[in-house]
Scaffold this motif. Structure first.
Motif, PDB file in Angstrom:
ATOM      1  N   GLY A 101      46.148  50.435  38.138  1.00 17.70           N
ATOM      2  CA  GLY A 101      45.993  51.388  39.238  1.00 17.70           C
ATOM      3  C   GLY A 101      44.547  51.414  39.714  1.00 17.70           C
ATOM      4  N   GLY A 102      44.380  51.799  40.984  1.00 12.13           N
ATOM      5  CA  GLY A 102      43.028  51.941  41.506  1.00 12.13           C
ATOM      6  C   GLY A 102      42.252  52.979  40.696  1.00 12.13           C
ATOM      7  N   LYS A 103      42.956  54.009  40.255  1.00 11.59           N
ATOM      8  CA  LYS A 103      42.329  55.078  39.470  1.00 11.59           C
ATOM      9  C   LYS A 103      41.701  54.505  38.198  1.00 11.59           C
ATOM     10  CE  LYS A 103      43.764  59.711  38.165  1.00 11.59           C
ATOM     11  NZ  LYS A 103      44.948  60.589  38.269  1.00 11.59           N
ATOM     12  N   LEU A 205      33.382  52.188  46.862  1.00 16.69           N
ATOM     13  CA  LEU A 205      34.087  52.262  48.134  1.00 16.69           C
ATOM     14  C   LEU A 205      35.587  52.256  47.860  1.00 16.69           C
ATOM     15  CD1 LEU A 205      33.667  52.127  51.250  1.00 16.69           C
ATOM     16  CD2 LEU A 205      33.843  49.643  51.041  1.00 16.69           C
ATOM     17  N   ASP A 206      36.177  53.430  47.938  1.00 12.78           N
ATOM     18  CA  ASP A 206      37.604  53.574  47.630  1.00 12.78           C
ATOM     19  C   ASP A 206      38.401  53.383  48.922  1.00 12.78           C
ATOM     20  OD1 ASP A 206      40.189  54.498  47.252  1.00 12.78           O
ATOM     21  OD2 ASP A 206      39.593  56.049  45.843  1.00 12.78           O
ATOM     22  N   GLU A 207      39.053  52.233  49.010  1.00 15.67           N
ATOM     23  CA  GLU A 207      39.809  51.891  50.229  1.00 15.67           C
ATOM     24  C   GLU A 207      41.304  51.855  49.978  1.00 15.67           C
ATOM     25  OE1 GLU A 207      37.642  48.116  51.232  1.00 15.67           O
ATOM     26  OE2 GLU A 207      36.998  49.357  52.899  1.00 15.67           O
ATOM     27  N   ALA A 239      47.889  48.597  44.855  1.00 12.25           N
ATOM     28  CA  ALA A 239      49.264  48.368  45.300  1.00 12.25           C
ATOM     29  C   ALA A 239      49.952  49.670  45.710  1.00 12.25           C
ATOM     30  CB  ALA A 239      50.054  47.722  44.158  1.00 12.25           C
ATOM     31  N   SER A 240      49.514  50.788  45.134  1.00  8.89           N
ATOM     32  CA  SER A 240      50.277  52.036  45.223  1.00  8.89           C
ATOM     33  C   SER A 240      50.613  52.478  46.639  1.00  8.89           C
ATOM     34  CB  SER A 240      49.496  53.172  44.555  1.00  8.89           C
ATOM     35  OG  SER A 240      49.423  52.961  43.180  1.00  8.89           O
ATOM     36  N   LYS A 241      49.587  52.583  47.466  1.00 13.61           N
ATOM     37  CA  LYS A 241      49.798  53.236  48.761  1.00 13.61           C
ATOM     38  C   LYS A 241      50.378  52.281  49.803  1.00 13.61           C
ATOM     39  CE  LYS A 241      47.595  56.530  46.540  1.00 13.61           C
ATOM     40  NZ  LYS A 241      48.032  57.847  46.135  1.00 13.61           N
ATOM     41  N   PRO A 242      49.831  51.060  49.981  1.00 13.34           N
ATOM     42  CA  PRO A 242      50.401  50.221  51.049  1.00 13.34           C
ATOM     43  C   PRO A 242      51.821  49.745  50.749  1.00 13.34           C
ATOM     44  CG  PRO A 242      48.706  49.006  49.852  1.00 13.34           C
ATOM     45  CD  PRO A 242      48.649  50.437  49.378  1.00 13.34           C
ATOM     46  N   TRP A 248      54.084  51.351  39.533  1.00 12.03           N
ATOM     47  CA  TRP A 248      53.836  50.035  38.936  1.00 12.03           C
ATOM     48  C   TRP A 248      52.475  49.984  38.257  1.00 12.03           C
ATOM     49  CZ3 TRP A 248      57.109  45.630  39.971  1.00 12.03           C
ATOM     50  CH2 TRP A 248      58.202  45.913  40.785  1.00 12.03           C
ATOM     51  N   ARG A 249      51.580  50.856  38.685  1.00 10.67           N
ATOM     52  CA  ARG A 249      50.237  50.980  38.132  1.00 10.67           C
ATOM     53  C   ARG A 249      49.431  49.682  38.208  1.00 10.67           C
ATOM     54  NH1 ARG A 249      49.180  54.103  39.770  1.00 10.67           N
ATOM     55  NH2 ARG A 249      47.401  54.750  38.542  1.00 10.67           N
ATOM     56  N   ILE A 250      49.174  49.249  39.407  1.00 15.37           N
ATOM     57  CA  ILE A 250      48.327  48.082  39.604  1.00 15.37           C
ATOM     58  C   ILE A 250      47.321  48.378  40.727  1.00 15.37           C
ATOM     59  CG2 ILE A 250      48.250  45.656  40.364  1.00 15.37           C
ATOM     60  CD1 ILE A 250      49.406  45.827  37.622  1.00 15.37           C
TER      61      ILE A 250
END
Ligand SMILES: Cc1ncc(COP(=O)(O)O)c(C=O)c1O
Length: 409
Positions: A101-103, A205-207, A239-242, A248-250
């Motif tokens: 995940g991005g987190k 930079l969180d995109e 992967a989560s938002k788009p 899936w946590r990537i």
């Protein structure tokens, strides 16, 4: 029972407020109340079938082992291509890390770099996990307030004033959760000018909401505007938002090789690697047809417009139109001090959120938890009908309040 002693780091944080708000709403719904639940931060669409199929194929092919700690070569190649194709950036695989995940990527970045007392600038309103992840990793979050007049964006002057010799990172989240603010080219250039005067400050930079924008046109990437800052910038995406892949946590990060190496060491001693199957799925998503992204953004845009139209008809709420992400951040300062039909005073946005939930069956999140009191956050990840019912409940709740000013008018 033997007493459980918490670590100092665990003592510093609490459950994410969104999760707490959701749990409260679900408990009420389970007791039979009709609750419109607009607290969620994840797409309400299912993961596209082609992406699921890629995961099934990966399983069938025996892609079920540990991967390299920084992620598979295949996924990192797909990320490299994505950054080149969509952002005009050149990142070799050794400058890319994949996390759960991005987190998790953000967490690893702070775990790898922060020392006790190091400061991280967190522009408000912020995603609540930013300050929490700074704190758990021994850093000190430094919140910088913004104004609706500035579109809830960090201004160069406020950034400059917040930087100290202890500042290690600036977090820049565009499009922003919760405000939906999107920084334009000129705004990014002006922030870059400030950063050039402070060469010790890195940029996270969180995109993660990069693709969820309502302004249509192409956007120049921050590192195309300020390529000289690439040596101290970590791009975070996922992967989560788009692709509607929250479970899936990537996610992934791209940055200077020394930083990626340090984050890889942290990751190798914690989760070892992200899930092999999730990585195969994201590689397919990045390489596949992007029609799903466009259609989900069109749906979010329609919902945003529905909400904005409804807010415009409610006396006492104001909303700067979100330019991206899937939230509406609503200024409710005019309602603070009002009295409920039960004679209780709405002393804060937290009181308002409780009143809307218990008296009108509407679950939203208080602005205080995003570092910006006198606001509430509406999530747009619900059907048009659910959103329409949600704003109807807001309108009814607001209309039932007694406000000194309104009565005097
Ligand atoms: C601003 C922001 N960044 C990062 C994330 C992390 O998303 P994930 O860990 O699912 O990739 C979220 C999720 O809500 C977010 O809102």
């Amino acid at each position: 029972m033997t007493q459980l002693i918490l670590s100092r780091r665990a003592e510093r944080i609490g459950l994410a407020p969104n999760a707490a708000a959701k749990a409260r709403a679900q408990a009420l719904a389970a007791s039979g109340r009709s609750i419109i639940e607009l607290t969620a931060g994840e797409p309400d669409f299912d993961t596209p079938a082609s992406i699921k199929q890629a995961a099934i194929d990966a399983l069938a092919a025996g892609d079920t082992k540990y991967t390299p700690p920084a992620g598979t070569a295949d996924l990192r190649a797909a990320i490299r291509d994505k950054l080149a194709r969509e952002n005009g950036l050149d990142y070799a695989a050794e400058r890319i890390i994949v996390g759960s995940g991005g987190k998790h990527v953000i967490y690893n970045a702070f775990a790898a770099t922060l020392r006790e007392g190091d400061e991280v600038i967190v522009p408000a309103p912020y995603w609540q996990s930013f300050p929490a992840m700074v704190s758990i990793n021994d850093g000190t979050p430094v919140t910088v307030a913004s104004r609706p007049e500035d579109g809830y964006k960090l201004t160069p002057a406020r950034l400059d004033a917040a930087i100290t010799p202890r500042t290690r990172w600036l977090i820049l989240n565009t499009p922003s959760n919760p405000s939906g603010a999107v920084y334009g080219t000129g705004e990014l250039a002006a922030l870059a000018d400030v950063l050039r005067r402070h060469p010790h400050v890195w940029v996270l930079l969180d995109e993660i909401y990069e693709h969820i924008r309502f302004d249509g046109g192409a956007r120049e990437h921050f590192l195309r505007i300020a390529p000289d800052l690439a040596g101290r910038t970590l791009i975070v995406n996922g992967a989560s938002k788009p692709y509607a892949m929250t479970g899936w946590r990537i996610g992934y990060g791209a940055g200077p090789v020394e930083l990626i190496r340090a984050m890889t060491v942290v990751q190798s001693q914690s989760t070892s690697s992200p899930s092999s199957i999730g990585q195969a799925a994201l590689a397919a998503a990045l390489r596949g047809d992007q029609a799903f992204v466009a259609s989900s953004v069109a749906a979010y845009r329609e919902r945003r417009d529905l909400l904005l139209d409804a807010f415009a008809k409610i006396d006492g709420v104001r909303c700067v139109p979100p330019q991206g992400a899937f939230f509406a951040f609503v200024d409710v300062s005019a309602l603070i001090g009002a009295t409920t039909p039960a004679g209780e005073t709405i002393a804060s946005d937290i009181d308002l959120v409780a009143y809307l939930l218990f008296e009108h069956g509407l679950a939203v999140v208080d602005g205080t938890s995003f570092g910006t009191p006198d606001h509430i956050r509406f999530s747009m990840v619900a059907s048009n009908a659910t959103l329409a019912e949600g704003v109807a409940r807001l309108a009814a709740g607001v209309a039932a309040l007694r406000r000194a000013q309104r009565e005097a008018a």
